[in-house]
Enzyme design. Sequence first.
Site, mmCIF file in Angstrom:
data_model
loop_
_atom_site.group_PDB
_atom_site.id
_atom_site.type_symbol
_atom_site.label_atom_id
_atom_site.label_comp_id
_atom_site.label_asym_id
_atom_site.label_seq_id
_atom_site.Cartn_x
_atom_site.Cartn_y
_atom_site.Cartn_z
ATOM 1 N N GLU A 2 0.951 -1.594 -0.033
ATOM 2 C CA GLU A 2 -0.358 0.331 0.054
ATOM 3 C C GLU A 2 0.750 1.018 -0.104
ATOM 4 O OE1 GLU A 2 -3.374 -2.081 2.430
ATOM 5 O OE2 GLU A 2 -1.961 -0.821 4.307
ATOM 6 N N CYS A 38 -10.052 -0.104 8.057
ATOM 7 C CA CYS A 38 -9.919 1.314 8.783
ATOM 8 C C CYS A 38 -10.132 3.062 7.533
ATOM 9 C CB CYS A 38 -8.475 1.421 7.413
ATOM 10 S SG CYS A 38 -7.834 1.144 6.918
HETATM 11 O O1 FUB Z 1 -1.933 -0.591 9.791
HETATM 12 C C1 FUB Z 1 -3.639 -0.181 10.143
HETATM 13 C C2 FUB Z 1 -3.968 0.108 9.053
HETATM 14 O O2 FUB Z 1 -4.495 -1.084 7.648
HETATM 15 C C3 FUB Z 1 -3.656 1.291 7.812
HETATM 16 O O3 FUB Z 1 -3.147 2.496 8.095
HETATM 17 C C4 FUB Z 1 -4.199 0.946 6.167
HETATM 18 O O4 FUB Z 1 -3.187 1.238 5.613
HETATM 19 C C5 FUB Z 1 -4.196 -0.416 6.281
HETATM 20 O O5 FUB Z 1 -3.517 -1.344 6.281
HETATM 21 ZN ZN ZN Z 2 -7.994 2.892 4.851
#
Ligand code: FUB
Ligand code: ZN
Length: 670
Positions: free
Chosen positions: A320, A416
């Site tokens: 990501e 999230c």
């Molecule tokens: O790792 C916690 C959250 O989940 C991150 O901020 C998002 O990108 C997702 O990976």
């Molecule tokens: Zn998110």
Amino acid sequence: MGNGKTWITDPFWLHYRSLVRHEMIPYQWKVLNDEIDVRIERERDDASIPAEKSHALENFRIAAGLHTGRHYGWVFQDSDVYKWLEAVAYTLMEETDESLKRTADSVVDLIAAAQEEDGYLGTYFTVEEPDRKFKSLINSHELYCAGHFMEAAAAYHQATGNRKVLETAEKLAACIDRVLGAEGRFGYDGHEEIEIGLMKLYHLTGEDRYLRLSRHFLRIRGTDGDFFGEQKKNDPGRKPLIGGLDQFPRRYFQVHKPPVDQDTAEGHAVRLVYMCTAMADVAASAGDQDMLNACRKIWRNIVDRRMYITGGIGSTVRGEAFTFDYDLPNDTMYCETCASVGLIFFAAQMLRSENAGEYGDVMERALYNTVLSGTALDGKHFFYVNPLEVNPAASALDPGKSHVKPVRPEWLGCACCPPNLARLLASLDRYIYTVKEDLVLANLYISSRSELSVSGGTIHITQTTDYPKHGIISIRVSSEESLSFDLGLRIPGWSRTYEVIVDGNAGGRTGGDGDAFANGCYFLRNLTGEHEIVLKLCVEARLWSANPRVKENVGKAAMVRGPVVYCLEEADNGKNLHLFSIDPFCRPEEEEEDGELGNIIRITAGGKRMREPAEGSSLYCLSDEEAWQEEDARLRFIPYYTWANRGSNEMTVWVRTAQGRHYYGRKKGE
Ligand code: FUB
Ligand code: ZN
């Protein structure tokens, strides 16, 4: 942000705020409680993603000893509840709601009940692996969750005066300080966030220890040889808390160098912008020049080389993450909703140190495009990933595009984004102005009423506008005669022209010596008493090109109107959107509509569509000038944020220009 209060009166944004209050918050509450039967989709094709249920509140009940059972979900599942609580807090600041407050109070009681005697809070470890606390910080998210709780606690305390929420957060901060603070053992979290949460506690309480601890985590990050590796060696035989995360390189976690030495945006996009948000906050609050300089460099790298036209960031699903300069693929990117939310946080913090319009430009780019695209118009379906080009067949059949959903899921295994979006929209009033000693920066143009504390007194500002539908913004300011302040109006970089009229006087203000344009803002100096300021911007639809170093967009253009990026969708244009090309000299026609996509301006422009050969035609043939077949076409654009509200279909932001010419000119102001 800060220093006063703003009430949004703008119908467009009131609609979204009402969506948060009446749809998102109740809906998310039911999902977090496993009360409704929603289809939870994995965010990508990965069977290990927990997607049976949310269980987020049940985890707290189990940790509190009220229920028995196992923890379920990601190790950071608690943060969904915290972000929800924070969204509730902002909503309650806007309008009281006894029933919602009772529900939120009960959540605070539950969180406090799940807290351990020594202040530790984290349901996964309390329930599943109590002996492993703080031992696998690379992926435990313990401080990440703590940071989200601190943010929620500060907001909820501010909204309702609830003492318990603040006491719980302070007890947690004390526990973390004892274990990992300057006097404790060395350690920091694999996901930055605690640094933001601590700063929220600092701003609320004025207690220096929170600022110190936030700064400590930012200062020690990446200064070790291999902290995560050492922890892993001391935690043998245990299954990783998140599979595969420890395979990522150090830059994924922004620990390849100390943050103050970083000058490019590396690694996981949300982590990076959260880190920068905290650094910019510490810089502004404590005058830390190294941190500010690092933020400036990272900001430049994002905005000049690594950000999508939609304000999305993160070019790859793998981690990501950011990749490299000008790598901005349209159909495999990540552009996580949370990352654009975080980019807005970062911009807002930079504005405290810098009087420059571009922070507001990026804020609204992210807001009107990637952030709004994160929710369906019903407030109950959400994108995690916000693509710029989609073909549903590719999403279904190309394993490299399993993360590119053609419609917003009802919920996600990793949830999230939905509550992050809710807390941002519910607190949007805080981003309209930045208030400094005797300067008010107008960052966002949104009809609103404000009372701001400036130079030891109160000023009133009323914005009246239907921006970005139209480019006329009327700003009425009033202050006591003894109070004087400066007002910096952001002049968006995309506006071809602008005009500032003060008290009906277009040719400059009487007594306005020093009024001038600088750094993307028009500054009105020493305002006192009452003034009516009218700002005229040019929001007409225009085509934009990407820097030709972005290989995916060479010979293409994007339709943009004011801050709103547009796209072509199959529902309006038929299949095979790649067959369209746009006349680069077209005169886009605008038409207002109040229909299934809400109150929007549709844009139609002239171009061509390549004729499709008959079914069964050969896959390749010789290029032949005479075989070139195109027909005139009208291209129908809708605002990007409204796409995917009419079922699964193709979409594209970037469109070929006729003859594939690339019209890359100068940026305004160059
Ligand atoms: O790792 C916690 C959250 O989940 C991150 O901020 C998002 O990108 C997702 O990976
Ligand atoms: Zn998110």
